[in-house]
Scaffold this active site. Sequence first.
Site, PDB file in Angstrom:
ATOM      1  N   ARG A   2       1.169 -13.054   1.842  1.00  0.00           N
ATOM      2  CA  ARG A   2       2.220 -13.501   3.245  1.00  0.00           C
ATOM      3  C   ARG A   2       1.108 -14.443   3.777  1.00  0.00           C
ATOM      4  NH1 ARG A   2       4.897  -7.891   5.558  1.00  0.00           N
ATOM      5  NH2 ARG A   2       3.273  -7.764   4.605  1.00  0.00           N
ATOM      6  N   LYS A  46      -0.565 -11.800  -7.951  1.00  0.00           N
ATOM      7  CA  LYS A  46      -0.014 -10.500  -8.400  1.00  0.00           C
ATOM      8  C   LYS A  46       1.573 -10.283  -8.809  1.00  0.00           C
ATOM      9  CE  LYS A  46       0.229  -7.094  -5.431  1.00  0.00           C
ATOM     10  NZ  LYS A  46       1.930  -5.760  -5.371  1.00  0.00           N
ATOM     11  N   LYS A  96       1.674   0.095 -11.222  1.00  0.00           N
ATOM     12  CA  LYS A  96       1.534   1.569 -11.229  1.00  0.00           C
ATOM     13  C   LYS A  96       2.503   3.191 -11.960  1.00  0.00           C
ATOM     14  CE  LYS A  96       1.225  -0.003  -6.038  1.00  0.00           C
ATOM     15  NZ  LYS A  96       1.422  -0.707  -5.895  1.00  0.00           N
ATOM     16  N   THR A 116      -1.408   3.473   0.734  1.00  0.00           N
ATOM     17  CA  THR A 116      -2.259   3.777   1.903  1.00  0.00           C
ATOM     18  C   THR A 116      -0.841   3.647   2.826  1.00  0.00           C
ATOM     19  OG1 THR A 116      -1.930   1.337   1.568  1.00  0.00           O
ATOM     20  CG2 THR A 116      -4.139   2.382   1.859  1.00  0.00           C
ATOM     21  N   ASP A 154       1.249  -4.833 -11.346  1.00  0.00           N
ATOM     22  CA  ASP A 154       1.096  -3.686 -10.358  1.00  0.00           C
ATOM     23  C   ASP A 154       2.159  -3.010 -10.422  1.00  0.00           C
ATOM     24  OD1 ASP A 154       0.716  -1.995  -8.584  1.00  0.00           O
ATOM     25  OD2 ASP A 154       1.227  -3.893  -6.836  1.00  0.00           O
TER      26      ASP A 154
HETATM   27  O1  C5P Z   1       2.099 -10.116   2.003  1.00  0.00           O
HETATM   28  P1  C5P Z   1       0.984  -8.838   2.268  1.00  0.00           P
HETATM   29  O2  C5P Z   1      -0.819  -9.715   1.857  1.00  0.00           O
HETATM   30  O3  C5P Z   1       0.852  -8.393   2.871  1.00  0.00           O
HETATM   31  O4  C5P Z   1       0.866  -8.329   0.423  1.00  0.00           O
HETATM   32  C1  C5P Z   1      -0.092  -7.639  -0.181  1.00  0.00           C
HETATM   33  C2  C5P Z   1      -0.180  -7.296  -0.861  1.00  0.00           C
HETATM   34  O5  C5P Z   1      -0.251  -5.688  -1.893  1.00  0.00           O
HETATM   35  C3  C5P Z   1       1.860  -6.841  -1.549  1.00  0.00           C
HETATM   36  O6  C5P Z   1       2.282  -7.050  -2.963  1.00  0.00           O
HETATM   37  C4  C5P Z   1       1.638  -5.275  -1.905  1.00  0.00           C
HETATM   38  O7  C5P Z   1       2.794  -4.443  -1.801  1.00  0.00           O
HETATM   39  C5  C5P Z   1       0.588  -4.974  -2.249  1.00  0.00           C
HETATM   40  N1  C5P Z   1      -0.106  -3.589  -1.569  1.00  0.00           N
HETATM   41  C6  C5P Z   1      -0.230  -2.820   0.091  1.00  0.00           C
HETATM   42  N2  C5P Z   1      -0.895  -2.119   0.046  1.00  0.00           N
HETATM   43  C7  C5P Z   1      -1.538  -1.210  -0.649  1.00  0.00           C
HETATM   44  C8  C5P Z   1      -1.157  -1.610  -2.237  1.00  0.00           C
HETATM   45  C9  C5P Z   1      -0.359  -2.345  -2.487  1.00  0.00           C
HETATM   46  O8  C5P Z   1      -0.354  -3.863   0.778  1.00  0.00           O
HETATM   47  N3  C5P Z   1      -1.698  -0.215  -0.199  1.00  0.00           N
END
Ligand code: C5P
Length: 234
Positions: free
Chosen positions: A212, A34, A63, A121, A61
């Site tokens: 991460r 992504k 949006k 969220t 992504d």
């Molecule tokens: O590092 P991590 O696993 O937290 O990354 C999650 C990814 O999903 C990031 O790119 C974040 O911007 C995205 N995201 C999120 N929560 C959402 C929508 C998108 O963490 N509600």
Amino acid sequence: MKYKNPIFVALDTSDLDQALAWAIAVRSLVGGVKVGLEFFSSNGAEGLKRIIDLGVPVFLDLKFHDIPNTVHRAVGEVVDLGVSIINVHASGGKAMMEAAVKSSKDKRHDPPLMAAVTVLTSLDENDLVMVGQATPVVGQVERLALLAKTCGLDGVVCSPNEISHLRKVCGDDFLLIVPGIRPRWSSSGDQKRVMTPKEAYSLGADILVIGRPITGAENPTSAVERIVEELNTI
Ligand code: C5P
């Protein structure tokens, strides 16, 4: 599901070389990667093309949220680049979502999957009241998810705690893309309501967006292998 597995790795960086290195490390093991606003704002369509050229499916992504005509054109541009999944804000309304779907289908015989963002969220009930949106959050999420489905979108991006409810109200063939995923062995970072890959997948998630725990691991390839093993025990 046409992908190798449900794992999509979030390449959250503005650094093209770093994003390429992560993508190369995981491409043979995951469903896709992504890329978001941070990467795209820094590297644009050229940078995105470099990731797509690695042969890994890309969820872009960005949006989108604008008037229908503008979203129609923007969707057309990214569909041309060869992305596999794109998204728009459901709160942009029916005409905007329909314009997005039409643009995508007009451009390609195998259009990318189109997902809607319902309620970010990061927003709670107070935030919804401040911007004049209906509460509770779960009601607004459900309303926007059903509207997205009516407009012909393939699914939504949702938090782990919305999986069960949305699966029930939107049906089995509605794509649920879920971030906020944390294997037990990783730290939760700034994500508050997290779920393990196995829990989220068992509840009905189709795509698990994981950043991460993989990109911050000493060895991203081993981190993915570990998650794949966990999913294989379902
Ligand atoms: O590092 P991590 O696993 O937290 O990354 C999650 C990814 O999903 C990031 O790119 C974040 O911007 C995205 N995201 C999120 N929560 C959402 C929508 C998108 O963490 N509600």
